[in-house]
Design a protein around this motif. Structure first.
Motif, PDB file in Angstrom:
ATOM      1  N   ARG A  94       0.820  -1.217   0.000  1.00 22.04           N
ATOM      2  CA  ARG A  94       0.000   0.000   0.000  1.00 22.04           C
ATOM      3  C   ARG A  94       0.851   1.263   0.000  1.00 22.04           C
ATOM      4  O   ARG A  94       0.430   2.296  -0.494  1.00 22.04           O
ATOM      5  CB  ARG A  94      -0.929   0.001   1.213  1.00 22.04           C
ATOM      6  CG  ARG A  94      -2.018  -1.011   1.104  1.00 22.04           C
ATOM      7  CD  ARG A  94      -2.976  -0.897   2.271  1.00 22.04           C
ATOM      8  NE  ARG A  94      -3.904  -2.005   2.212  1.00 22.04           N
ATOM      9  CZ  ARG A  94      -4.347  -2.646   3.261  1.00 22.04           C
ATOM     10  NH1 ARG A  94      -3.968  -2.300   4.469  1.00 22.04           N
ATOM     11  NH2 ARG A  94      -5.192  -3.643   3.115  1.00 22.04           N
ATOM     12  N   GLY A  95       2.049   1.161   0.541  1.00 22.43           N
ATOM     13  CA  GLY A  95       2.941   2.307   0.585  1.00 22.43           C
ATOM     14  C   GLY A  95       3.507   2.717  -0.762  1.00 22.43           C
ATOM     15  O   GLY A  95       4.203   3.734  -0.862  1.00 22.43           O
ATOM     16  N   ASP A  96       3.206   1.964  -1.813  1.00 29.25           N
ATOM     17  CA  ASP A  96       3.738   2.259  -3.148  1.00 29.25           C
ATOM     18  C   ASP A  96       2.862   3.205  -3.964  1.00 29.25           C
ATOM     19  O   ASP A  96       3.222   3.547  -5.092  1.00 29.25           O
ATOM     20  CB  ASP A  96       3.922   0.952  -3.942  1.00 29.25           C
ATOM     21  CG  ASP A  96       5.023   0.086  -3.372  1.00 29.25           C
ATOM     22  OD1 ASP A  96       6.044   0.645  -2.917  1.00 29.25           O
ATOM     23  OD2 ASP A  96       4.866  -1.151  -3.396  1.00 29.25           O
TER      24      ASP A  96
END
Length: 192
Positions: free
Chosen positions: A21-23
């Motif tokens: 999700r951090g991408d």
């Protein structure tokens, strides 16, 4: 065959890993660009559309059935900067066929990262994946992509002229491919 790679896949300068999700912001940096979307089926993506695409990619980490895909984030080993993405799709179980693809941030193009990452996907497909043939395709105007296919040792097998409507115009597409024995010869340093 079931192919569940051990992650990350490391090359000399890169790490190929599942998306997280951090991408979202890293992917949005290049997928929002018109010059990136030009040859993709997508239009430039909004941040929300990138978030949805990332959510889908998070689960695309193994080949278990025909049509499955492995889609990986490509990051620099030196600083973890997200520079693009690569994919391997299982196109035919019976014929042991796959397809590779890539999308890279233009800020990181011209440095050999796409070649390095795509080679890692060919190694995965022909090695642990036991594929017989891997293909790639692109719009004929996407010279950077078909030149990459040639650098990978793939041969042009087809040029489809006006075969489909793509973004309101007739599409022309190149198909390139490499066979397992050709890949093996390249890895052994034997020229074909």
């Amino acid at each position: 065959m079931t192919l569940t790679p051990n992650f990350p896949i490391s090359t000399e300068r890169l790490r190929l890993r599942p998306f997280t999700r951090g991408d979202v912001d890293g992917v949005f940096a290049y997928r929002r660009r018109e010059d990136v979307a030009r040859y993709l089926f997508d239009v430039p993506l909004s941040r929300e559309e990138c978030a949805l695409a990332i959510q889908q990619r998070i689960g695309q980490v193994a080949l278990e059935a025909e049509g499955d895909r492995i889609v990986l984030a490509v990051e620099l080993a030196s600083n973890a900067a997200l520079v693009g993405e690569v994919s391997l799709i299982w196109r035919s179980v019976d014929a042991r066929q796959g397809e590779v693809g890539w999308i890279f941030d233009p800020a990181y193009q011209g440095r050999g990262y796409a070649t390095e990452a795509a080679n890692a996907m060919l190694d995965l497909g022909f090695g642990r994946g036991d594929l017989h043939r891997i293909s790639a395709r692109c719009d004929v105007r996407n010279e950077a992509s078909w030149r990459l296919m040639a650098r990978l040792g793939m041969r042009r097998e087809a040029h489809f002229r006006e075969h489909a409507i793509f973004k309101s115009a007739w599409d022309e597409e190149f198909i390139y491919a490499i066979l397992w024995q050709e890949w093996k010869a390249r890895r052994s340093g034997i020229s074909n």
